[in-house]
Design a protein around this motif. Structure first.
Motif, short mmCIF file in Angstrom:
data_model
loop_
_atom_site.label_atom_id
_atom_site.label_comp_id
_atom_site.label_asym_id
_atom_site.label_seq_id
_atom_site.Cartn_x
_atom_site.Cartn_y
_atom_site.Cartn_z
N SER A 1 96.44 -46.19 53.23
CA SER A 1 97.35 -47.29 52.89
C SER A 1 98.59 -46.82 52.15
N ILE A 2 98.61 -45.56 51.73
CA ILE A 2 99.80 -45.02 51.07
C ILE A 2 101.00 -45.06 52.00
N ALA A 3 100.75 -45.09 53.32
CA ALA A 3 101.84 -45.15 54.30
C ALA A 3 102.67 -46.42 54.11
N GLU A 4 102.03 -47.51 53.70
CA GLU A 4 102.76 -48.75 53.45
C GLU A 4 103.70 -48.61 52.26
N VAL A 5 103.24 -47.89 51.25
CA VAL A 5 104.09 -47.64 50.07
C VAL A 5 105.30 -46.80 50.47
N TYR A 6 105.09 -45.78 51.26
CA TYR A 6 106.19 -44.91 51.67
C TYR A 6 107.19 -45.64 52.57
N LYS A 7 106.69 -46.57 53.34
CA LYS A 7 107.60 -47.36 54.18
C LYS A 7 108.54 -48.17 53.31
N SER A 8 108.02 -48.70 52.21
CA SER A 8 108.85 -49.44 51.26
C SER A 8 109.83 -48.51 50.55
N ASP A 9 109.38 -47.28 50.27
CA ASP A 9 110.24 -46.30 49.58
C ASP A 9 111.48 -45.97 50.40
N THR A 10 111.35 -45.97 51.73
CA THR A 10 112.49 -45.61 52.56
C THR A 10 113.59 -46.66 52.52
N ILE A 11 113.26 -47.87 52.08
CA ILE A 11 114.26 -48.94 51.98
C ILE A 11 115.05 -48.82 50.69
N SER A 12 114.35 -48.60 49.59
CA SER A 12 115.03 -48.46 48.29
C SER A 12 114.12 -47.72 47.32
N PRO A 13 114.69 -46.81 46.52
CA PRO A 13 113.88 -46.12 45.51
C PRO A 13 113.45 -47.05 44.37
N THR B 1 96.75 -51.45 36.36
CA THR B 1 97.27 -50.26 37.03
C THR B 1 98.79 -50.38 37.17
N PRO B 2 99.56 -49.40 36.71
CA PRO B 2 101.02 -49.48 36.84
C PRO B 2 101.43 -49.57 38.30
N ASN B 3 102.52 -50.27 38.56
CA ASN B 3 103.10 -50.30 39.91
C ASN B 3 104.50 -49.70 39.82
N GLU B 4 104.58 -48.42 40.12
CA GLU B 4 105.80 -47.66 39.88
C GLU B 4 106.62 -47.46 41.15
N SER B 5 107.92 -47.63 40.98
CA SER B 5 108.85 -47.31 42.07
C SER B 5 109.15 -45.81 42.04
N LEU C 1 118.15 -34.21 47.42
CA LEU C 1 117.72 -34.97 48.58
C LEU C 1 117.59 -36.45 48.20
N ASP C 2 118.02 -37.33 49.08
CA ASP C 2 117.90 -38.76 48.84
C ASP C 2 116.44 -39.09 48.50
N LEU C 3 116.24 -39.76 47.37
CA LEU C 3 114.89 -40.06 46.92
C LEU C 3 114.11 -40.92 47.91
N ARG C 4 114.81 -41.64 48.77
CA ARG C 4 114.13 -42.46 49.78
C ARG C 4 113.39 -41.60 50.79
N ARG C 5 113.71 -40.30 50.81
CA ARG C 5 113.08 -39.38 51.75
C ARG C 5 112.13 -38.40 51.05
N HIS C 6 111.71 -38.73 49.84
CA HIS C 6 110.89 -37.79 49.08
C HIS C 6 109.61 -37.42 49.81
N MET C 7 109.05 -38.36 50.59
CA MET C 7 107.78 -38.10 51.28
C MET C 7 107.90 -37.00 52.35
N ASP C 8 109.13 -36.68 52.76
CA ASP C 8 109.33 -35.59 53.70
C ASP C 8 108.99 -34.23 53.07
N LEU C 9 108.87 -34.21 51.75
CA LEU C 9 108.54 -32.98 51.03
C LEU C 9 107.08 -32.97 50.59
N SER C 10 106.24 -33.75 51.22
CA SER C 10 104.88 -33.97 50.74
C SER C 10 104.10 -32.67 50.51
N PHE C 11 103.27 -32.69 49.46
CA PHE C 11 102.40 -31.57 49.09
C PHE C 11 100.97 -31.90 49.49
#
Length: 310
Positions: free
Chosen positions: A196-208, A219-223, A267-277
């Motif tokens: 379900s983390i994919a849903e979070v990342y989809k939202s991240d691509t719209i705005s940081p 539980t914190p809900n952090e952008s 790198l644009d923070l909206r693309r941070h998931m492209d650097l996934s560890f």
């Protein structure tokens, strides 16, 4: 250099020896000025005069440095601006190995449970962290000494201990971080499947600034922007506290590290998931470039002033 002493009718030698039989001369002779060369080693002064001299010299030193033509300019260090023009230290980013929660395929980001046994390394996670330690050893990360900064989250600290053990690093060089490296709080996604983390990342691509939905258990809900503030504060501390050192940052999740690396490389923070560890992955920070195998599809996602990216 010459110093004049006004001595009342007594030989210099008797004055130095502390001779007290010269009082009969005081009425007969006038004051005599004696000049002598300052010895190579400074004469002893009473303690209160030495303290006064040191105080005056310490007060004058900043003025000398201010006007001296060859004085070295010292740059103040504080909150760093991302992306930084340079880094004073060398950094390795490490994601801790798989946790017991991750082994079950469950998201767990509530900081209340970060020191629980279930937040610790699974058997597979311990193996992944051992591989991280060997990779750091192969890269010579701690050959000249290093500091290990793990999150206090159980799996991160366990990974740090494994890294220290296999690289011959004393435990006193493990510095636990209590808040800036907490796993990103995912709010209402807490307890859901890892997929379900994919849903979070989809939202991240719209705005940081987009946050996951809030959750009632605290539980914190952090952008992305929230995490960016945390990791920037961490880097500011490290760049101020150390100079020319090697620092290994151990995070319990990927998002801390991807957002940090995105900020460091512009790198644009909206693309941070492209650097996934992946669990146990090790990466040397290179603020001048993004690893080629992690390059985003388009260069338009570069950002010179994170988290404000357009």
């Amino acid at each position: 250099m010459y110093i004049g002493f006004y001595l009342q009718n007594c030989p210099l030698s008797s004055f130095i020896r502390g001779n007290t039989n010269h009082s009969h001369h005081l009425k007969k002779k006038k004051k005599k000025k004696i000049m002598f060369t300052l010895p190579s080693s400074p004469p002893l002064h009473p303690p209160h005069l030495r303290r006064r001299r040191h105080l005056l010299l310490s007060m004058a030193a900043p003025i000398f440095l201010l006007f001296h033509p060859n004085a070295t300019h010292v740059h103040a260090r504080g909150l760093i601006q991302m992306p930084p023009s340079r880094l004073i230290n060398r950094y390795y980013l490490v994601r801790a190995g798989q946790s017991e929660y991750e082994k079950l395929g469950v998201l767990n980001t509530n900081p209340v449970s970060k020191t629980s046994v279930d937040s610790g390394l699974s058997a597979e996670g311990a193996l992944q962290s051992a591989k991280s330690a060997l990779e750091l050893q192969r890269k010579g990360a701690c050959d000249g000494g290093c500091w290990i900064w793990p999150s206090i989250t159980q799996r991160s600290y366990q990974a740090a201990e494994i890294i220290a053990s296999l690289n011959g690093v004393d435990r006193s060089r493990i510095v636990p971080e209590y808040s800036f490296l907490d796993a990103r709080g995912l709010g209402a996604y807490e307890g859901k499947s890892l997929d379900s983390i994919a849903e979070v990342y989809k939202s991240d691509t719209i705005s940081p600034n987009n946050k996951p939905p809030a959750f009632g258990d605290g539980t914190p809900n952090e952008s992305v922007a929230d995490v960016f503030v945390r990791v920037t504060q961490l880097m500011s501390i490290l760049e101020t506290q150390y100079f020319g050192d090697t620092i290994i940052i151990v995070s319990p999740d990927s998002d801390n590290l991807t957002i940090l690396q995105a900020g460091l490389t512009g790198l644009d923070l909206r693309r941070h998931m492209d650097l996934s560890f992946g669990p146990g992955e090790v990466r040397l920070v290179d603020p001048m470039s993004i690893p080629t195998y992690k390059q985003p599809a388009s260069a338009v996602y570069k950002c010179a002033n994170p988290p404000k990216c357009t």
